[in-house]
Write a protein that holds these residues in place. Structure first.
Motif, mmCIF file in Angstrom:
data_model
loop_
_atom_site.group_PDB
_atom_site.id
_atom_site.type_symbol
_atom_site.label_atom_id
_atom_site.label_comp_id
_atom_site.label_asym_id
_atom_site.label_seq_id
_atom_site.Cartn_x
_atom_site.Cartn_y
_atom_site.Cartn_z
ATOM 1 N N SER A 1 0.544 -1.057 0.294
ATOM 2 C CA SER A 1 0.098 0.228 -0.168
ATOM 3 C C SER A 1 0.854 1.373 -0.140
ATOM 4 C CB SER A 1 -1.236 -0.117 1.791
ATOM 5 O OG SER A 1 -0.308 -0.211 2.488
ATOM 6 N N SER A 2 2.258 1.082 0.087
ATOM 7 C CA SER A 2 3.303 1.856 -0.048
ATOM 8 C C SER A 2 3.161 3.640 -1.088
ATOM 9 C CB SER A 2 4.597 1.823 -0.483
ATOM 10 O OG SER A 2 5.502 2.936 0.043
ATOM 11 N N ARG A 3 3.086 4.227 -0.858
ATOM 12 C CA ARG A 3 3.191 5.126 -2.035
ATOM 13 C C ARG A 3 3.871 5.483 -2.843
ATOM 14 N NH1 ARG A 3 2.591 11.937 -0.773
ATOM 15 N NH2 ARG A 3 1.877 12.614 -3.770
ATOM 16 N N THR A 4 4.920 4.621 -2.784
ATOM 17 C CA THR A 4 6.489 5.047 -3.432
ATOM 18 C C THR A 4 6.919 3.861 -3.765
ATOM 19 O OG1 THR A 4 7.905 5.751 -1.902
ATOM 20 C CG2 THR A 4 7.039 7.095 -3.248
ATOM 21 N N ASN A 5 7.261 3.230 -4.427
ATOM 22 C CA ASN A 5 7.845 1.892 -4.855
ATOM 23 C C ASN A 5 7.431 0.787 -4.175
ATOM 24 O OD1 ASN A 5 10.562 2.666 -5.901
ATOM 25 N ND2 ASN A 5 11.101 3.458 -4.291
ATOM 26 N N PRO A 6 5.833 0.918 -4.086
ATOM 27 C CA PRO A 6 4.762 -0.499 -3.319
ATOM 28 C C PRO A 6 5.267 -1.949 -3.525
ATOM 29 C CG PRO A 6 3.688 0.700 -4.808
ATOM 30 C CD PRO A 6 5.092 1.467 -4.891
ATOM 31 N N GLY A 7 5.382 -2.461 -2.469
ATOM 32 C CA GLY A 7 6.251 -4.396 -2.738
ATOM 33 C C GLY A 7 7.121 -4.543 -3.164
ATOM 34 N N LEU A 8 8.343 -3.160 -3.376
ATOM 35 C CA LEU A 8 9.873 -3.514 -4.064
ATOM 36 C C LEU A 8 11.070 -3.482 -2.489
ATOM 37 C CD1 LEU A 8 9.619 -0.793 -6.855
ATOM 38 C CD2 LEU A 8 9.113 -2.956 -6.609
ATOM 39 N N TRP A 9 12.147 -3.995 -3.430
ATOM 40 C CA TRP A 9 12.861 -4.139 -2.032
ATOM 41 C C TRP A 9 13.538 -2.908 -1.757
ATOM 42 C CZ3 TRP A 9 13.205 -8.048 2.026
ATOM 43 C CH2 TRP A 9 12.265 -9.029 1.495
ATOM 44 N N LEU B 1 28.353 -2.218 -7.746
ATOM 45 C CA LEU B 1 28.918 -2.175 -7.248
ATOM 46 C C LEU B 1 29.441 -3.707 -8.035
ATOM 47 C CD1 LEU B 1 26.903 -2.227 -3.470
ATOM 48 C CD2 LEU B 1 28.712 -1.160 -4.281
ATOM 49 N N ASP B 2 28.566 -4.248 -9.367
ATOM 50 C CA ASP B 2 29.024 -5.590 -10.211
ATOM 51 C C ASP B 2 30.944 -4.858 -10.245
ATOM 52 O OD1 ASP B 2 26.866 -6.343 -9.736
ATOM 53 O OD2 ASP B 2 25.841 -5.782 -12.020
ATOM 54 N N GLY B 3 30.920 -5.921 -9.854
ATOM 55 C CA GLY B 3 33.042 -6.292 -10.254
ATOM 56 C C GLY B 3 33.325 -5.899 -9.580
ATOM 57 N N SER B 4 33.153 -5.027 -8.399
ATOM 58 C CA SER B 4 33.519 -4.351 -7.084
ATOM 59 C C SER B 4 34.034 -5.814 -5.827
ATOM 60 C CB SER B 4 32.912 -3.013 -6.047
ATOM 61 O OG SER B 4 34.023 -2.641 -5.924
ATOM 62 N N ASP C 1 20.220 0.567 -9.612
ATOM 63 C CA ASP C 1 21.446 1.191 -9.838
ATOM 64 C C ASP C 1 22.545 1.495 -9.453
ATOM 65 O OD1 ASP C 1 20.219 2.671 -12.027
ATOM 66 O OD2 ASP C 1 19.108 4.134 -11.275
ATOM 67 N N PHE C 2 22.528 1.045 -7.581
ATOM 68 C CA PHE C 2 23.107 1.106 -6.477
ATOM 69 C C PHE C 2 24.206 -0.004 -6.641
ATOM 70 C CE2 PHE C 2 24.531 -0.809 -2.640
ATOM 71 C CZ PHE C 2 25.563 0.143 -2.767
ATOM 72 N N ARG D 1 22.982 -11.165 -0.038
ATOM 73 C CA ARG D 1 24.378 -10.809 -0.989
ATOM 74 C C ARG D 1 24.143 -10.180 -1.592
ATOM 75 N NH1 ARG D 1 25.543 -16.443 1.432
ATOM 76 N NH2 ARG D 1 27.732 -16.134 2.186
ATOM 77 N N ILE D 2 24.752 -9.170 -2.384
ATOM 78 C CA ILE D 2 25.266 -7.925 -3.163
ATOM 79 C C ILE D 2 24.822 -9.061 -4.746
ATOM 80 C CG2 ILE D 2 26.459 -6.874 -5.137
ATOM 81 C CD1 ILE D 2 26.180 -5.753 -2.296
ATOM 82 N N TRP D 3 25.304 -10.247 -5.396
ATOM 83 C CA TRP D 3 25.159 -10.081 -6.451
ATOM 84 C C TRP D 3 23.113 -11.393 -6.291
ATOM 85 C CZ3 TRP D 3 23.112 -15.640 -6.629
ATOM 86 C CH2 TRP D 3 23.561 -16.481 -4.590
ATOM 87 N N GLU D 4 22.557 -11.379 -4.972
ATOM 88 C CA GLU D 4 21.873 -11.978 -5.153
ATOM 89 C C GLU D 4 20.512 -10.328 -5.172
ATOM 90 O OE1 GLU D 4 21.046 -15.837 -1.653
ATOM 91 O OE2 GLU D 4 21.697 -13.797 -1.197
ATOM 92 N N ILE D 5 21.050 -9.156 -5.142
ATOM 93 C CA ILE D 5 19.629 -8.143 -4.960
ATOM 94 C C ILE D 5 19.676 -8.072 -6.844
ATOM 95 C CG2 ILE D 5 19.930 -6.189 -5.314
ATOM 96 C CD1 ILE D 5 21.941 -5.560 -3.193
ATOM 97 N N GLY D 6 19.989 -9.352 -7.455
ATOM 98 C CA GLY D 6 19.668 -8.200 -8.896
ATOM 99 C C GLY D 6 18.005 -9.797 -9.364
ATOM 100 N N ASN D 7 18.389 -10.826 -7.789
ATOM 101 C CA ASN D 7 17.143 -11.680 -8.242
ATOM 102 C C ASN D 7 15.868 -11.026 -7.757
ATOM 103 O OD1 ASN D 7 19.229 -13.926 -9.403
ATOM 104 N ND2 ASN D 7 19.325 -14.487 -7.460
ATOM 105 N N LEU D 8 15.883 -9.913 -7.217
ATOM 106 C CA LEU D 8 14.371 -9.051 -6.517
ATOM 107 C C LEU D 8 14.111 -8.204 -7.297
ATOM 108 C CD1 LEU D 8 16.548 -8.954 -2.908
ATOM 109 C CD2 LEU D 8 14.482 -10.978 -3.541
ATOM 110 N N LYS D 9 12.525 -7.871 -6.872
ATOM 111 C CA LYS D 9 11.863 -6.783 -7.484
ATOM 112 C C LYS D 9 12.537 -5.534 -6.360
ATOM 113 C CE LYS D 9 8.403 -8.122 -10.199
ATOM 114 N NZ LYS D 9 6.587 -7.604 -10.427
ATOM 115 N N VAL D 10 13.318 -4.458 -7.600
ATOM 116 C CA VAL D 10 14.129 -3.830 -6.659
ATOM 117 C C VAL D 10 13.769 -2.310 -6.369
ATOM 118 C CG1 VAL D 10 15.824 -4.865 -5.197
ATOM 119 C CG2 VAL D 10 15.952 -2.913 -6.952
#
Length: 135
Positions: free
Chosen positions: A26-34, A128-131, A123-124, A108-117
Protein backbone atom coordinates in the motif's frame (compact mmCIF):
# COMPACT_ATOMS: atom_id res chain seq x y z
CA UNK A 1 10.15 21.78 -11.70
CA UNK A 2 9.90 18.89 -9.23
CA UNK A 3 11.50 19.28 -5.81
CA UNK A 4 14.61 17.29 -4.92
CA UNK A 5 14.05 15.40 -1.67
CA UNK A 6 17.10 14.09 0.24
CA UNK A 7 16.68 10.55 1.56
CA UNK A 8 19.18 8.72 3.75
CA UNK A 9 19.70 4.95 3.41
CA UNK A 10 21.65 2.48 5.55
CA UNK A 11 23.79 -0.30 4.18
CA UNK A 12 23.76 -2.79 7.04
CA UNK A 13 26.33 -5.43 6.20
CA UNK A 14 26.90 -8.57 8.23
CA UNK A 15 28.72 -11.70 7.11
CA UNK A 16 28.76 -10.47 3.48
CA UNK A 17 24.97 -10.02 3.53
CA UNK A 18 22.98 -6.81 3.20
CA UNK A 19 19.72 -6.14 5.04
CA UNK A 20 16.88 -5.33 2.62
CA UNK A 21 13.31 -4.37 3.48
CA UNK A 22 10.23 -4.93 1.31
CA UNK A 23 7.91 -1.92 1.05
CA UNK A 24 4.29 -2.61 1.93
CA UNK A 25 1.97 -3.11 -1.03
CA UNK A 26 0.00 0.00 0.00
CA UNK A 27 3.05 2.30 -0.05
CA UNK A 28 2.78 5.50 -2.11
CA UNK A 29 6.32 5.05 -3.44
CA UNK A 30 7.91 1.78 -4.56
CA UNK A 31 5.08 -0.50 -3.32
CA UNK A 32 6.15 -4.13 -2.94
CA UNK A 33 9.77 -3.37 -3.87
CA UNK A 34 12.91 -4.18 -1.88
CA UNK A 35 15.15 -1.38 -0.56
CA UNK A 36 17.67 -0.42 2.08
CA UNK A 37 16.27 0.97 5.35
CA UNK A 38 15.98 4.75 5.53
CA UNK A 39 13.84 7.72 4.64
CA UNK A 40 13.37 11.45 4.35
CA UNK A 41 14.86 14.09 6.60
CA UNK A 42 12.58 15.99 8.95
CA UNK A 43 12.83 19.77 9.09
CA UNK A 44 16.12 20.79 10.71
CA UNK A 45 17.59 17.28 10.94
CA UNK A 46 21.15 16.51 9.94
CA UNK A 47 21.85 13.53 7.69
CA UNK A 48 23.20 11.57 10.69
CA UNK A 49 20.14 12.31 12.81
CA UNK A 50 17.73 11.34 10.05
CA UNK A 51 19.63 8.15 9.30
CA UNK A 52 19.61 7.02 12.94
CA UNK A 53 15.91 7.91 13.38
CA UNK A 54 14.72 6.30 10.16
CA UNK A 55 16.66 3.07 10.65
CA UNK A 56 15.41 2.78 14.22
CA UNK A 57 11.79 3.47 13.20
CA UNK A 58 11.90 0.94 10.36
CA UNK A 59 14.01 -1.83 11.95
CA UNK A 60 14.39 -1.29 15.70
CA UNK A 61 18.17 -1.18 15.20
CA UNK A 62 20.43 1.53 16.61
CA UNK A 63 23.11 2.44 14.07
CA UNK A 64 25.96 4.86 13.69
CA UNK A 65 27.12 6.07 10.26
CA UNK A 66 30.62 5.17 9.12
CA UNK A 67 30.79 6.86 5.72
CA UNK A 68 28.83 7.77 2.59
CA UNK A 69 29.23 5.11 -0.09
CA UNK A 70 26.98 6.46 -2.84
CA UNK A 71 24.11 8.66 -3.96
CA UNK A 72 21.42 7.68 -6.45
CA UNK A 73 18.47 9.55 -7.90
CA UNK A 74 14.93 8.26 -8.52
CA UNK A 75 12.35 10.29 -10.44
CA UNK A 76 8.72 10.26 -9.35
CA UNK A 77 5.81 12.18 -10.91
CA UNK A 78 5.74 14.56 -7.92
CA UNK A 79 9.40 14.66 -6.74
CA UNK A 80 12.97 13.56 -7.30
CA UNK A 81 14.36 11.42 -4.52
CA UNK A 82 18.12 11.66 -3.92
CA UNK A 83 19.14 8.56 -1.95
CA UNK A 84 22.34 9.04 0.03
CA UNK A 85 23.67 5.65 1.07
CA UNK A 86 25.72 5.27 4.25
CA UNK A 87 27.67 2.26 5.42
CA UNK A 88 26.58 1.94 9.06
CA UNK A 89 27.53 -0.03 12.13
CA UNK A 90 24.78 -1.66 14.20
CA UNK A 91 25.29 -0.63 17.81
CA UNK A 92 22.27 -2.28 19.44
CA UNK A 93 18.66 -3.35 18.99
CA UNK A 94 16.54 -6.27 17.87
CA UNK A 95 15.28 -6.39 14.29
CA UNK A 96 11.56 -5.61 14.09
CA UNK A 97 9.75 -4.06 11.13
CA UNK A 98 7.47 -1.02 11.09
CA UNK A 99 4.18 -0.93 9.16
CA UNK A 100 6.01 0.61 6.18
CA UNK A 101 7.55 -2.75 5.33
CA UNK A 102 6.14 -6.26 5.11
CA UNK A 103 9.31 -8.39 5.03
CA UNK A 104 13.08 -8.39 5.32
CA UNK A 105 15.93 -10.42 3.83
CA UNK A 106 19.66 -10.56 4.27
CA UNK A 107 21.18 -11.10 0.82
CA UNK A 108 24.53 -11.10 -0.92
CA UNK A 109 25.17 -8.33 -3.49
CA UNK A 110 24.70 -10.65 -6.46
CA UNK A 111 21.30 -11.80 -5.11
CA UNK A 112 19.86 -8.28 -5.37
CA UNK A 113 19.46 -8.88 -9.11
CA UNK A 114 17.00 -11.70 -8.36
CA UNK A 115 14.62 -9.39 -6.47
CA UNK A 116 12.17 -6.67 -7.51
CA UNK A 117 13.99 -3.66 -6.11
CA UNK A 118 13.53 0.10 -6.11
CA UNK A 119 15.09 1.60 -9.27
CA UNK A 120 17.75 3.49 -7.30
CA UNK A 121 18.79 0.24 -5.58
CA UNK A 122 19.20 -1.40 -8.97
CA UNK A 123 21.52 1.48 -9.97
CA UNK A 124 23.44 1.05 -6.71
CA UNK A 125 23.84 -2.70 -7.31
CA UNK A 126 25.13 -2.03 -10.85
CA UNK A 127 27.74 0.35 -9.44
CA UNK A 128 28.95 -2.47 -7.17
CA UNK A 129 29.13 -5.18 -9.84
CA UNK A 130 32.70 -6.27 -10.33
CA UNK A 131 33.78 -4.54 -7.15
CA UNK A 132 35.38 -6.77 -4.54
CA UNK A 133 35.02 -4.15 -1.83
CA UNK A 134 31.77 -2.28 -1.33
CA UNK A 135 32.95 -0.51 1.77
Amino acid sequence: MKPFIPVVRALILEDDRILLLKRSASSRTNPGLWELPGGKLLNGETLDEALKREVYEETGLIVSPIRVIGAFQQDFPFKVSVNIIFHVKVEDGILSLSDEHEAYKCVRIWEIGNLKVSPWLSDFKESLDGSKNII
